[in-house]
Write an enzyme that holds these catalytic residues in place. Structure first.
Site, PDB file in Angstrom:
ATOM      1  N   GLY A 250       0.828  -1.197   0.000  1.00  0.00           N
ATOM      2  CA  GLY A 250       0.000   0.000   0.000  1.00  0.00           C
ATOM      3  C   GLY A 250       0.861   1.245   0.000  1.00  0.00           C
ATOM      4  O   GLY A 250       1.941   1.272  -0.581  1.00  0.00           O
TER       5      GLY A 250
ATOM      6  N   HIS B  14       5.216   0.601  13.000  1.00  0.00           N
ATOM      7  CA  HIS B  14       4.417   1.085  14.128  1.00  0.00           C
ATOM      8  C   HIS B  14       4.525   0.030  15.220  1.00  0.00           C
ATOM      9  O   HIS B  14       4.575  -1.169  14.936  1.00  0.00           O
ATOM     10  CB  HIS B  14       2.968   1.297  13.704  1.00  0.00           C
ATOM     11  CG  HIS B  14       2.060   1.790  14.798  1.00  0.00           C
ATOM     12  ND1 HIS B  14       2.448   2.740  15.737  1.00  0.00           N
ATOM     13  CD2 HIS B  14       0.776   1.479  15.106  1.00  0.00           C
ATOM     14  CE1 HIS B  14       1.442   2.970  16.565  1.00  0.00           C
ATOM     15  NE2 HIS B  14       0.418   2.218  16.206  1.00  0.00           N
TER      16      HIS B  14
END
Length: 333
Positions: free
Chosen positions: A26, A108
């Site tokens: 993505g 993350h």
């Protein structure tokens, strides 16, 4: 003060003979993959059969495998898929292929910090988190520049995890701008707090409260929209480029006086709420709530999104934006 690393602090040599698997293609996935490859590194892509991104990755010249096969072939496995699906992909596709020669990487820290993913102790685990969207990470790289990033080490089983993390950061162009050393805990908790209390939850709540206050007082919704939502971009752009003081330099004295005297009223009310929200994040209460919400099929999540889609500010904005030909008309759905 934070420790910041630059190009001279990192060497790509430690990754030259490694295979890097990017799971996901993505916004961040494609940027990382292209930048790493352009830096001379060996990159493969891991995507499930049927993923709409498979053809795009192949068209960009990458070898595309299932996540399991990519994990098997790779030395470094970077998770660039949504937080909510990472634990399942890790358990079913990645964990069976792990051994002490492999490294897990994240952009993350949520799943590591909140122990949704618990890697074996003999596996290196690092994070490289660019502080910008994927298209900017890619564009800046092609311009010979970079987007700043955070770097953190969760497990250093090999003794070289930090070197690999900094090399990865260099590979995507981040060390050109500067890479700030942090921890998985700090990145996760500050990221969640920023999203909830300032960037997303804070801003949208402030917009709705301001809009409703004016409309309830009898002002036209269209005028309220301009004052409480549309003009926000002008101010945010000034703050983004010049800081708060720079923004104040560019606005009228009347606006400036209202800012420094009336803004304090918001500050006094909001700060205790922010402190409570941060405490919930630190204790893991938000993480537990969100994990359970996902397991239940997201009923609250979808209900609240639908409620806000029906808010008057959305209806008014949809019509007013038709008057603004300079705005992009990209379909977001």
């Amino acid at each position: 003060m934070a420790k910041i690393y630059y190009d001279e602090d990192a060497s790509l040599d430690i990754l030259k003979d490694k295979v890097i698997a990017i799971l996901g293609y993505g916004s961040q996935g494609h940027a990382h993959a292209l930048n790493l490859r352009d830096s001379g590194l060996n990159v493969i892509i891991g995507l499930h059969e049927g993923s709409r991104s498979r053809e795009k990755a192949k068209a960009d010249g990458f070898e595309v495998y299932t996540p399991r096969e990519a994990a098997k072939r790779a030395d470094i496995i970077m998770f660039l898929i949504p937080d909510t699906v990472q634990p399942e992909v890790y358990k079913n596709e990645v964990e069976p292929e792990l051994n002490s020669s492999k490294t897990l990487a994240f952009a993350h820290g949520f799943n590591i910090h909140f122990r949704q993913i618990v890697p074996p102790k003999d596996v290196d685990v690092f994070m490289v988190a660019p502080k910008g969207p994927g298209h900017l990470v890619r564009w800046m790289y092609t311009e010979g520049k970079g987007v700043p990033a955070l770097v953190a080490i969760h497990q250093d089983a090999s003794g070289t995890c930090k070197d690999k993390a900094l090399a990865y950061a260099k590979g995507i162009g981040a060390t050109r701008a500067g890479v700030i050393e942090t921890t998985f805990k700090e990145e996760t908790e500050t990221d969640l707090f920023g999203e909830q209390m300032v960037l997303c939850g804070g801003v949208t709540a402030l917009i709705k409260a301001g809009f409703e206050t004016l409309v309830n007082a009898g002002y036209q919704p269209e005028v309220a929209y301009f004052e409480c939502l549309h003009e926000l971009k002008l101010i945010v752009d000034l703050i983004y480029e010049h800081g708060i003081s720079g923004m104040r330099y560019s606005i009228s004295d009347t606006a400036k006086y209202g800012d420094v005297t009336r803004g304090e009223r918001i500050y006094k009310v909001v700060k205790p709420v922010m402190e409570k929200t941060l405490e919930e994040i630190q204790k893991g209460e938000f993480a537990r709530e969100w994990i359970l919400e996902n397991k239940a099929g997201r009923p609250v999540y979808y209900a609240l999104l639908e409620r806000d889609r029906e808010h008057l500010v959305e209806k008014v904005g949809e019509e007013l934006r038709k008057m603004m030909p300079w705005l992009g008309k990209k379909e977001l759905k």
